[in-house]
Design an enzyme around this catalytic site. Sequence first.
Site, mmCIF file in Angstrom:
data_model
loop_
_atom_site.group_PDB
_atom_site.id
_atom_site.type_symbol
_atom_site.label_atom_id
_atom_site.label_comp_id
_atom_site.label_asym_id
_atom_site.label_seq_id
_atom_site.Cartn_x
_atom_site.Cartn_y
_atom_site.Cartn_z
ATOM 1 N N ARG A 2 4.408 -60.521 25.737
ATOM 2 C CA ARG A 2 5.168 -61.668 25.382
ATOM 3 C C ARG A 2 6.818 -61.243 25.118
ATOM 4 O O ARG A 2 7.640 -61.928 25.998
ATOM 5 C CB ARG A 2 4.629 -62.025 24.082
ATOM 6 C CG ARG A 2 5.069 -63.691 23.480
ATOM 7 C CD ARG A 2 6.525 -63.542 22.963
ATOM 8 N NE ARG A 2 6.713 -62.862 21.768
ATOM 9 C CZ ARG A 2 7.959 -62.603 21.251
ATOM 10 N NH1 ARG A 2 8.879 -62.996 21.846
ATOM 11 N NH2 ARG A 2 7.966 -61.759 20.156
ATOM 12 N N ASP A 3 6.941 -60.237 24.505
ATOM 13 C CA ASP A 3 8.421 -60.089 24.231
ATOM 14 C C ASP A 3 9.120 -59.711 25.366
ATOM 15 O O ASP A 3 9.989 -59.669 25.670
ATOM 16 C CB ASP A 3 8.261 -59.040 22.795
ATOM 17 C CG ASP A 3 9.945 -59.169 22.042
ATOM 18 O OD1 ASP A 3 10.805 -59.304 22.972
ATOM 19 O OD2 ASP A 3 9.891 -58.540 21.005
ATOM 20 N N HIS A 44 8.810 -55.417 13.388
ATOM 21 C CA HIS A 44 8.996 -55.599 14.546
ATOM 22 C C HIS A 44 10.458 -55.149 15.018
ATOM 23 O O HIS A 44 11.316 -55.690 14.677
ATOM 24 C CB HIS A 44 8.947 -57.191 14.704
ATOM 25 C CG HIS A 44 9.029 -57.595 16.230
ATOM 26 N ND1 HIS A 44 8.174 -58.049 17.316
ATOM 27 C CD2 HIS A 44 10.201 -57.919 16.899
ATOM 28 C CE1 HIS A 44 8.753 -58.045 18.271
ATOM 29 N NE2 HIS A 44 10.371 -58.277 18.198
ATOM 30 N N HIS A 78 13.198 -52.969 17.248
ATOM 31 C CA HIS A 78 13.840 -52.579 18.598
ATOM 32 C C HIS A 78 14.462 -51.245 18.549
ATOM 33 O O HIS A 78 14.946 -50.743 17.750
ATOM 34 C CB HIS A 78 14.518 -53.874 19.339
ATOM 35 C CG HIS A 78 13.814 -55.014 19.574
ATOM 36 N ND1 HIS A 78 14.133 -55.585 20.913
ATOM 37 C CD2 HIS A 78 13.077 -55.749 18.959
ATOM 38 C CE1 HIS A 78 13.309 -56.505 20.961
ATOM 39 N NE2 HIS A 78 12.543 -56.992 19.908
ATOM 40 N N CYS A 110 15.511 -60.475 23.753
ATOM 41 C CA CYS A 110 15.321 -61.956 23.230
ATOM 42 C C CYS A 110 16.465 -62.731 24.137
ATOM 43 O O CYS A 110 17.455 -62.616 24.128
ATOM 44 C CB CYS A 110 15.591 -61.995 21.895
ATOM 45 S SG CYS A 110 15.585 -63.971 21.222
ATOM 46 N N ASN A 115 12.089 -53.358 23.070
ATOM 47 C CA ASN A 115 11.193 -52.917 21.786
ATOM 48 C C ASN A 115 11.122 -51.445 21.683
ATOM 49 O O ASN A 115 11.355 -50.592 22.782
ATOM 50 C CB ASN A 115 10.018 -53.716 21.939
ATOM 51 C CG ASN A 115 10.022 -55.082 21.619
ATOM 52 O OD1 ASN A 115 9.934 -55.540 20.459
ATOM 53 N ND2 ASN A 115 10.056 -55.789 22.520
HETATM 54 ZN ZN ZN Z 1 11.347 -58.435 19.747
#
Ligand code: ZN
Length: 313
Positions: A16-17, A210, A212, A243, A252
């Site tokens: 996803r990210d 979460h 980065h 993002c 990440n």
């Molecule tokens: Zn992220």
Amino acid sequence: MHVASTAVLISEVGPRDGLQSIKTIMPTLNKKLWVDALFNAGIREIEVASFVPARMLPQMADAAEIVQHAKTLNGLTVLALVPNLKGAEHAILAGADKITIPVSASAAHSLANVRKTREEMIKELKRIVEFRNAHAPSIKIEVGIATAFGCTLQGLVAEDEVIGLAEQAALAGVDDVGLSDTTGYANPSQIKRLFRRLRGAIGDKAGAAHLHNTRGLGLANCLAAYEEGVTSFDSSMGGLGGCPYAPGASGNVVTEDLVFMFEAMGVRTGVDLDKLFRAREVLQAGLPHEAIYGMVPEAGLPKGFDAYKENLR
Ligand code: ZN
């Protein structure tokens, strides 16, 4: 408590990210093969897709198909990101076990990312919780407070506002609330302070980190969060991520490096590093022209690492 007795959950967010922040669209078949390989390596939670309109993120157009495929893997928690009630309905219909909703602590990022104010997002959360309670009570709902450590659009984000927003999200009825360093601004002292305050404010609902690696502090920040009692960590294979609505946000924390750090410390992740490196080859095969990162896969495991690890048990 001895560190070796505490296990951590590695939640892979690359599909996803990672995939939403690069221009290349990974073919559906390669996504499925990658999810399979991650599962085979021992990853038990994967954020497989984002349920947003395909015209906004064409990389995620096959979200429902990927969720349905991931559901065939027994014991995997299939997580999907949703920005609103409509996305939540689609994700739940597709069969996701858990949905994660980004709520930005930065007023500017909130408008850019979900085109809603923070107050509107809390109202949206309440609608999503009502829908879940009525139609799919077994589905878990997680909130990630985005830009919790600073924002590329507005700069400083007040810690009181981060914690206040987490409290409102918890009151809205979600299951847990984590903190996201969407922009890679955090440092270990800040991580400790905010996660401590988060636990003080919402107790057991305090959720995942979460983080980065934009400024190279990703692993240091994960360790700081672990020392503060956090046991669930988002990371991305090959350090993919960013993002699309936070200019300058990148990478990440690298899953391979994070698993290595914990395993070397005797903290169980349930992940097999050799199989994880094989999953990395599957990722690279699906994205032959994208750079992927990671120190440990580049350098290899230390000589005698398996024997060393055995001694920790
Ligand atoms: Zn992220």
